[in-house]
Design a protein around this motif. Structure first.
Motif, PDB file in Angstrom:
ATOM      1  N   LEU A 111       0.832  -1.208   0.000  1.00 44.98           N
ATOM      2  CA  LEU A 111       0.000   0.000   0.000  1.00 44.98           C
ATOM      3  C   LEU A 111       0.864   1.255   0.000  1.00 44.98           C
ATOM      4  O   LEU A 111       0.611   2.224  -0.719  1.00 44.98           O
TER       5      LEU A 111
ATOM      6  N   ILE B 189     -12.908   5.614  -3.391  1.00 45.81           N
ATOM      7  CA  ILE B 189     -12.016   5.383  -2.244  1.00 45.81           C
ATOM      8  C   ILE B 189     -11.645   6.702  -1.581  1.00 45.81           C
ATOM      9  O   ILE B 189     -11.720   6.848  -0.364  1.00 45.81           O
ATOM     10  N   SER B 190     -11.277   7.715  -2.389  1.00 47.37           N
ATOM     11  CA  SER B 190     -10.796   8.947  -1.755  1.00 47.37           C
ATOM     12  C   SER B 190     -11.899   9.713  -1.038  1.00 47.37           C
ATOM     13  O   SER B 190     -11.622  10.417  -0.074  1.00 47.37           O
TER      14      SER B 190
ATOM     15  N   PHE C 260       2.561   3.656  -5.303  1.00 44.74           N
ATOM     16  CA  PHE C 260       2.656   4.924  -6.030  1.00 44.74           C
ATOM     17  C   PHE C 260       4.082   5.448  -6.034  1.00 44.74           C
ATOM     18  O   PHE C 260       4.552   5.983  -7.034  1.00 44.74           O
TER      19      PHE C 260
ATOM     20  N   VAL D 145     -14.500   8.231   0.530  1.00 43.90           N
ATOM     21  CA  VAL D 145     -14.919   7.432   1.680  1.00 43.90           C
ATOM     22  C   VAL D 145     -13.807   7.333   2.727  1.00 43.90           C
ATOM     23  O   VAL D 145     -14.055   7.155   3.911  1.00 43.90           O
ATOM     24  N   LEU D 146     -12.572   7.531   2.269  1.00 43.93           N
ATOM     25  CA  LEU D 146     -11.415   7.278   3.129  1.00 43.93           C
ATOM     26  C   LEU D 146     -11.443   7.951   4.504  1.00 43.93           C
ATOM     27  O   LEU D 146     -11.116   7.312   5.499  1.00 43.93           O
TER      28      LEU D 146
ATOM     29  N   LEU E  63      -0.429   7.826 -11.043  1.00 41.05           N
ATOM     30  CA  LEU E  63      -1.239   8.793 -10.314  1.00 41.05           C
ATOM     31  C   LEU E  63      -2.561   9.013 -11.017  1.00 41.05           C
ATOM     32  O   LEU E  63      -2.649   8.949 -12.231  1.00 41.05           O
TER      33      LEU E  63
ATOM     34  N   PHE F 128     -13.807   8.518   6.417  1.00 38.87           N
ATOM     35  CA  PHE F 128     -14.757   7.854   7.316  1.00 38.87           C
ATOM     36  C   PHE F 128     -14.244   6.517   7.834  1.00 38.87           C
ATOM     37  O   PHE F 128     -14.743   6.007   8.834  1.00 38.87           O
ATOM     38  N   VAL F 129     -13.271   5.923   7.119  1.00 39.43           N
ATOM     39  CA  VAL F 129     -12.885   4.542   7.413  1.00 39.43           C
ATOM     40  C   VAL F 129     -12.385   4.348   8.846  1.00 39.43           C
ATOM     41  O   VAL F 129     -12.929   3.531   9.585  1.00 39.43           O
ATOM     42  N   PRO F 130     -11.365   5.106   9.288  1.00 34.22           N
ATOM     43  CA  PRO F 130     -10.893   4.863  10.658  1.00 34.22           C
ATOM     44  C   PRO F 130     -11.967   5.158  11.699  1.00 34.22           C
ATOM     45  O   PRO F 130     -12.064   4.443  12.699  1.00 34.22           O
ATOM     46  N   ILE F 131     -12.791   6.168  11.445  1.00 30.36           N
ATOM     47  CA  ILE F 131     -13.850   6.512  12.398  1.00 30.36           C
ATOM     48  C   ILE F 131     -14.813   5.338  12.558  1.00 30.36           C
ATOM     49  O   ILE F 131     -15.139   4.924  13.678  1.00 30.36           O
TER      50      ILE F 131
ATOM     51  N   ILE G 247      -6.431   6.295  -8.449  1.00 26.55           N
ATOM     52  CA  ILE G 247      -7.202   5.965  -7.250  1.00 26.55           C
ATOM     53  C   ILE G 247      -8.681   6.196  -7.564  1.00 26.55           C
ATOM     54  O   ILE G 247      -9.056   7.291  -7.969  1.00 26.55           O
TER      55      ILE G 247
END
Lengths: 255, 108
Positions: free
Chosen positions: B23, B41-42, B27, B44-45, B34, B47-50, B37
């Motif tokens: 990961l 994904i960018s 890049f 939603v990203l 580049l 929100f992911v850890p939350i 992505i």
């Protein structure tokens, strides 16, 4: 000059080291409590170098989650490192591949933030920050001319090496200390507490609050789903709620 | 405490290490271009850890020995709620963990 760039990296990362050490200590101690060996905990910090994701892995391993669930969760949490890599890539295009391959190791929040600030700087005002205390580093080439560009690889190593050493060292110390702490103290309760410490500061706006409340509430009944797959159900529900909220707010009818 | 099989742990460590390195470096090494992505994904990203942290926290606090206990008798839940308030106001990890552990020990 390359040594000077390494040193200036070390200098820039120094303020970020103290907060990193308790995280490593706690990771080491909780990993031991859950039944992970001190060598394993230390190896994990050295080769994964992603505190929050490591903590999530420990939490899932102690709950006997399926290996695929552990891997997926950790990689989803680490997706942001892919974004960091993408953001850093155009600034280091000139570096040889071996340098760029090295930079992929241990890329994380702190060294990314410091590196991108440095590398996307206007080269002209680069060395103006602290020319005064550069006594012994580079007396010869103090002129503005060839200080205009730092050696990015060495600077990045300077940011990264102390960070890795302090985190991995703290993990080892925490693990050894954890072996002499009895079960009675419930050290593994530090795992959800660390997640709380990481989560709460992000909940200052309505969108993130909605994500957290949805995900957290779904997760309680979903905990009964085998192999901890309920985690994905809950997180998916939270992310869906947040995305929907964003869409409604910024959608065509909104503005 | 749960004793996890040592081999499983090593497999998990190796898998996580390799996956995370990929990961971080796709890049940087130019393997992925580049702009590739997916926008999904960018957006939603963030929100992911939350979402993941919230989903990890609540079962840890709400279940005592496998039983759902949503009352003040659940010391973990009480300690977690106070720790949350501390974390929200101070944004200090060490203080959050310290207060949470102290309350758990006090209540037990």
């Amino acid at each position: 000059m390359e040594q000077g760039d390494f040193v200036s990296g070390v200098r820039d990362v120094a303020p970020a080291l103290p907060p990193n050490i308790p995280f490593g200590l706690l990771f080491g101690a909780t990993a031991i409590e859950v039944g992970i060996g001190p060598g394993q905990a230390t190896a994990m910090s050295l080769f994964v170098f992603a505190g929050a994701a490591q903590m999530a892995a420990v939490d899932l391993l102690r709950a006997d989650a399926a290996l695929s669930v552990v891997l997926t969760t950790v990689l989803v949490l680490n997706l942001r490192y892919m974004m960091y890599g993408a953001s850093l890539a155009p600034t280091v295009r000139e570096l040889p591949a071996r340098w760029r391959a090295t930079m992929g190791y241990a890329l994380s929040d702190v060294n990314y933030a410091l590196a991108i600030a440095k590398f996307s700087d206007d080269p002209a005002d680069d060395s103006s920050a602290n020319p005064a205390d550069d006594e012994a580093d580079d007396p010869a080439d103090g002129s503005a001319g060839d200080r205009a560009t730092v050696h990015q690889g060495w600077y990045y190593l300077g940011l990264t090496v102390p960070f890795v050493i302090s985190f991995v060292g703290a993990t080892a110390v925490g693990a050894v200390a954890g072996m002499s702490i009895g079960d009675g103290l419930n050290i593994d309760f530090a795992i959800p507490l660390i997640f709380i410490a990481l989560l709460a500061p992000a909940l200052k706006r309505r969108g993130p609050v909605l994500v957290a409340v949805t995900s957290g509430m779904v997760a309680v009944p979903a905990a009964g789903i085998p192999f901890n797959l309920g985690l994905f159900v809950a997180a998916g529900a939270g992310i869906a709620a947040g995305t929907l909220f964003d869409r409604l707010r910024t959608g065509p009818g909104g503005a | 405490m749960a004793n996890v099989d040592s081999t499983i742990i090593w497999i998990a460590i190796v898998g996580i290490a390799i996956g995370t390195y990929v990961l971080r470096s796709v890049f940087l090494l130019g393997i992925q271009r580049l702009g590739d992505i997916p926008p999904a994904i960018s957006t939603v990203l963030p929100f992911v850890p939350i979402a993941v942290f919230a989903a990890l926290i609540t079962p840890d606090l709400a279940y005592l020995d496998g039983l759902l206990v949503l009352s003040p008798r659940n010391e973990q839940l009480m300690a977690g709620l106070v720790a949350f308030v501390v974390a929200w106001y101070t944004e200090n990890m060490l203080l959050t963990v310290g207060v949470g552990m102290a309350i758990l020990w006090f209540l037990q």
